[in-house]
Design an enzyme around this catalytic site. Sequence first.
Site, short mmCIF file in Angstrom:
data_model
loop_
_atom_site.label_atom_id
_atom_site.label_comp_id
_atom_site.label_asym_id
_atom_site.label_seq_id
_atom_site.Cartn_x
_atom_site.Cartn_y
_atom_site.Cartn_z
N GLU A 171 41.52 36.85 43.89
CA GLU A 171 42.48 36.47 43.93
C GLU A 171 43.31 36.18 45.55
O GLU A 171 42.86 37.44 46.45
CB GLU A 171 43.63 38.41 43.86
CG GLU A 171 42.93 38.23 41.98
CD GLU A 171 44.49 37.38 41.53
OE1 GLU A 171 44.93 36.35 41.80
OE2 GLU A 171 44.37 37.14 40.44
N CYS A 224 50.72 38.67 48.31
CA CYS A 224 50.96 37.80 48.67
C CYS A 224 51.49 36.94 47.96
O CYS A 224 51.22 35.65 47.96
CB CYS A 224 49.38 37.50 47.22
SG CYS A 224 49.27 38.86 46.04
#
Length: 508
Positions: free
Chosen positions: A266, A300
């Site tokens: 990720e 993010c």
Amino acid sequence: MGFAKKEYEFLSEIGLGPENPGGFINGKWKASGPVISTVNPSNNQQIAKVTEVSIEDYEEGLRACNEAAKTWKSLPAPKRGEIVRQIGDALREKLQHLGRLVSLEMGKILAEGIGEVQEVIDMCDYAVGLSRQLNGSIVPSERPDHMMFEVWNPLGVVGVITAFNFPCAVLGWNACIALVCGNCVVWKGAPTTPLVTIAVTKLIAEVLEKNNLPSAIFTSFCGGAEIGEAIAKDTRIPLVSFTGSSKVGSKVQKFVNERFGKCLLELSGNNALIVMDDANIGLAVRSILFAAVGTAGQRCTTCRRLYLHESIYQSVLDQLVGLYKQVKIGDPLEKGTLVGPVHTQASRENFEKGISTIKSQGGKILTGGSVIESDGNFVQPTIVEISSDASVVKEELFGPVLYVMKIKTLEEAIELNNSVPQGLSSSVFTSKPETIFKWIGPHGSDCGIVNVNIPTNGAEIGGAFGGEKATGGGREAGSDSWKQYMRRSTCTINYGSELPLAQGINFG
């Protein structure tokens, strides 16, 4: 010896003290590495001290964890689900304290800190149900008196390396699923949020102890890059989940691939939000504010690129600049604060460097663009008018900086959305069904998260979370993400007395 400040005394309610060993190894808290100070990003003053683990501590912990895997994977999945249910209840009891700790140590506002812990609780609830649904397919066999089906078994040990911006939520996405799938978990939290790592681990450890299970089922380490590298290179860890930058993720992937392990990445996001001429402008403006400014731009999934249709460009921009000027920046624990500090002094310096680069590439600062003089790491949420051709637009500046650009058509917007190396999240604001279905279809966004009329951030746990391209390709949390944490076997059983071969082969 007490905490340096009275407002830190609540930490004792979640098992923390002024000095803390940073390794939970075979049921004991110990560490023999360097002593670090964890600091409050609002003032850069020490909260507490933590002793990090050494490589020797790591090795001891891995041996115990590997041994505990034999016990844990033998437990029926619904029984493992019951343990995860109890972990969720333990977190519920300490929700306010843990949320306050996340806010204090990471820097996000209190509502977001509590929301992050709630996300782990939600993942526990989700995983409990999942523990009764780890189903394999039955496949029709072409051979008479044969049965073909899938069996899913645990991998053994799963390594989870998490980042500072979500110091416990990302653990929840991984650990809750990994545990019900029958895996032990080795967790290395971010070096700058060790108190969150310790506090969460203590609650999990209490649940394991109460149920007379080996404590090494959940092993955690506070430490630096050398511990992360050890996890990535360790052949006893079949799957490593890593959350962080694309640059570091590339190194982790290389280490794991060299030993033929599995990697769940990720990584960086550079997320775009598109507002078309038929959009609900009020809804879009509120969404942009949360997407770009929330968590001081350190998610993010933060919106970093805003593409506005030329016909509504100035209207949206004027409203947005007005809202930015009203945003309260300050102590994340204070009521009314919407933007806390960026996480570290290095983050603040990166913001300054980023603004210089933006200006050198022709970017025009519409609001913000400066650090705020204080003892903390506060910066101004910033809106920049810039050309979509500027190279800085293709990079992830991890802070509250929003690039605004003009578009004429949906096709142009999709092309620009897809033009960056990253592919995490994206969103379009429109009321036209034809726009929606083009956006989510094969000629639309190339991201792992493709939204309509909502922000780029704030994902629910029921869907698979993750992105494409330089974001890493991993998927965590909901949907069928659980399959990454298990080993699939295709089993064929012959219950007859003949030996027919597949594809009709006649062998002798």
